[in-house]
Motif scaffolding. Sequence first.
Motif, mmCIF file in Angstrom:
data_model
loop_
_atom_site.group_PDB
_atom_site.id
_atom_site.type_symbol
_atom_site.label_atom_id
_atom_site.label_comp_id
_atom_site.label_asym_id
_atom_site.label_seq_id
_atom_site.Cartn_x
_atom_site.Cartn_y
_atom_site.Cartn_z
ATOM 1 N N ARG A 23 27.830 23.869 8.878
ATOM 2 C CA ARG A 23 26.787 24.728 9.447
ATOM 3 C C ARG A 23 27.442 25.821 10.273
ATOM 4 O O ARG A 23 28.607 25.729 10.639
ATOM 5 C CB ARG A 23 25.849 23.929 10.356
ATOM 6 N N SER A 24 26.668 26.839 10.596
ATOM 7 C CA SER A 24 27.198 27.880 11.475
ATOM 8 C C SER A 24 27.241 27.334 12.897
ATOM 9 O O SER A 24 26.503 26.396 13.235
ATOM 10 C CB SER A 24 26.301 29.127 11.428
ATOM 11 N N PRO A 25 28.097 27.917 13.749
ATOM 12 C CA PRO A 25 28.119 27.478 15.151
ATOM 13 C C PRO A 25 26.747 27.607 15.823
ATOM 14 O O PRO A 25 26.359 26.740 16.596
ATOM 15 C CB PRO A 25 29.149 28.405 15.797
ATOM 16 N N ARG A 26 26.015 28.639 15.487
ATOM 17 C CA ARG A 26 24.690 28.835 16.091
ATOM 18 C C ARG A 26 23.717 27.726 15.668
ATOM 19 O O ARG A 26 23.007 27.165 16.494
ATOM 20 C CB ARG A 26 24.145 30.205 15.689
ATOM 21 N N GLN A 27 23.695 27.420 14.362
ATOM 22 C CA GLN A 27 22.834 26.333 13.881
ATOM 23 C C GLN A 27 23.227 25.010 14.539
ATOM 24 O O GLN A 27 22.372 24.232 14.961
ATOM 25 C CB GLN A 27 22.961 26.175 12.361
ATOM 26 N N THR A 28 24.529 24.764 14.610
ATOM 27 C CA THR A 28 25.034 23.528 15.187
ATOM 28 C C THR A 28 24.664 23.427 16.656
ATOM 29 O O THR A 28 24.229 22.372 17.121
ATOM 30 C CB THR A 28 26.562 23.439 15.008
ATOM 31 N N PHE A 29 24.799 24.514 17.402
ATOM 32 C CA PHE A 29 24.451 24.521 18.819
ATOM 33 C C PHE A 29 22.990 24.134 19.010
ATOM 34 O O PHE A 29 22.667 23.306 19.872
ATOM 35 C CB PHE A 29 24.726 25.897 19.430
ATOM 36 N N HIS A 30 22.108 24.696 18.200
ATOM 37 C CA HIS A 30 20.685 24.379 18.330
ATOM 38 C C HIS A 30 20.411 22.912 17.981
ATOM 39 O O HIS A 30 19.602 22.258 18.641
ATOM 40 C CB HIS A 30 19.833 25.314 17.476
ATOM 41 N N MET A 31 21.095 22.396 16.972
ATOM 42 C CA MET A 31 20.946 20.982 16.616
ATOM 43 C C MET A 31 21.427 20.078 17.750
ATOM 44 O O MET A 31 20.802 19.059 18.056
ATOM 45 C CB MET A 31 21.712 20.679 15.327
ATOM 46 N N LEU A 32 22.531 20.466 18.381
ATOM 47 C CA LEU A 32 23.053 19.699 19.504
ATOM 48 C C LEU A 32 22.088 19.737 20.689
ATOM 49 O O LEU A 32 21.798 18.709 21.303
ATOM 50 C CB LEU A 32 24.429 20.232 19.925
ATOM 51 N N LYS A 34 18.921 20.156 20.698
ATOM 52 C CA LYS A 34 17.692 19.415 20.401
ATOM 53 C C LYS A 34 17.937 17.917 20.248
ATOM 54 O O LYS A 34 16.999 17.162 20.041
ATOM 55 C CB LYS A 34 17.041 19.954 19.129
ATOM 56 N N GLY A 35 19.197 17.492 20.327
ATOM 57 C CA GLY A 35 19.506 16.076 20.197
ATOM 58 C C GLY A 35 19.470 15.578 18.767
ATOM 59 O O GLY A 35 19.307 14.387 18.524
ATOM 60 N N GLU A 36 19.623 16.480 17.810
ATOM 61 C CA GLU A 36 19.562 16.116 16.398
ATOM 62 C C GLU A 36 20.890 15.609 15.839
ATOM 63 O O GLU A 36 20.934 15.164 14.699
ATOM 64 C CB GLU A 36 19.084 17.314 15.569
ATOM 65 N N LEU A 37 21.940 15.694 16.625
ATOM 66 C CA LEU A 37 23.255 15.219 16.186
ATOM 67 C C LEU A 37 23.777 14.181 17.182
ATOM 68 O O LEU A 37 23.517 14.288 18.375
ATOM 69 C CB LEU A 37 24.251 16.387 16.105
ATOM 70 N N PRO A 38 24.533 13.186 16.686
ATOM 71 C CA PRO A 38 25.091 12.173 17.582
ATOM 72 C C PRO A 38 26.313 12.711 18.321
ATOM 73 O O PRO A 38 27.453 12.528 17.914
ATOM 74 C CB PRO A 38 25.462 11.031 16.629
ATOM 75 N N ALA A 39 26.055 13.436 19.391
ATOM 76 C CA ALA A 39 27.119 14.053 20.186
ATOM 77 C C ALA A 39 26.676 14.076 21.644
ATOM 78 O O ALA A 39 25.499 13.886 21.948
ATOM 79 C CB ALA A 39 27.396 15.466 19.683
ATOM 80 N N LYS A 40 27.628 14.329 22.521
ATOM 81 C CA LYS A 40 27.340 14.384 23.957
ATOM 82 C C LYS A 40 28.008 15.601 24.563
ATOM 83 O O LYS A 40 28.980 16.114 24.040
ATOM 84 C CB LYS A 40 27.890 13.143 24.659
ATOM 85 N N LYS A 41 27.487 16.000 25.694
ATOM 86 C CA LYS A 41 28.095 17.084 26.447
ATOM 87 C C LYS A 41 28.944 16.452 27.547
ATOM 88 O O LYS A 41 28.446 15.650 28.339
ATOM 89 C CB LYS A 41 27.025 17.995 27.035
ATOM 90 N N VAL A 42 30.211 16.784 27.561
ATOM 91 C CA VAL A 42 31.143 16.234 28.540
ATOM 92 C C VAL A 42 31.817 17.404 29.258
ATOM 93 O O VAL A 42 32.512 18.198 28.621
ATOM 94 C CB VAL A 42 32.209 15.343 27.861
ATOM 95 N N GLY A 43 31.586 17.522 30.534
ATOM 96 C CA GLY A 43 32.193 18.604 31.299
ATOM 97 C C GLY A 43 31.866 19.986 30.766
ATOM 98 O O GLY A 43 32.701 20.871 30.764
ATOM 99 N N GLY A 44 30.651 20.147 30.266
ATOM 100 C CA GLY A 44 30.235 21.446 29.745
ATOM 101 C C GLY A 44 30.662 21.712 28.309
ATOM 102 O O GLY A 44 30.392 22.782 27.773
#
Length: 62
Positions: A23-32, A34-44
């Motif tokens: 996916r594009s970085p922009r699409q991926t950012f929006h998915m992240l 919205k919580g649509e991907l199994p990922a976390k934000k760590v230290g920004g």
Amino acid sequence: MADTETKIDLIWEVEEIAKLIGRSPRQTFHMLQKGELPAKKVGGRWVAERNTLLAFFLETAA
């Protein structure tokens, strides 16, 4: 002594996650966001575990 250490393959940053999922970085950012991907934000910074991310897509495709 048995080797019980598990190797964790982390993917850091939106751009790298985007490359992995095709996916594009922009699409991926929006998915992240919205919580649509199994990922976390760590230290920004966004981080995902490679095998968990790949398994997520294999499960949703089935």
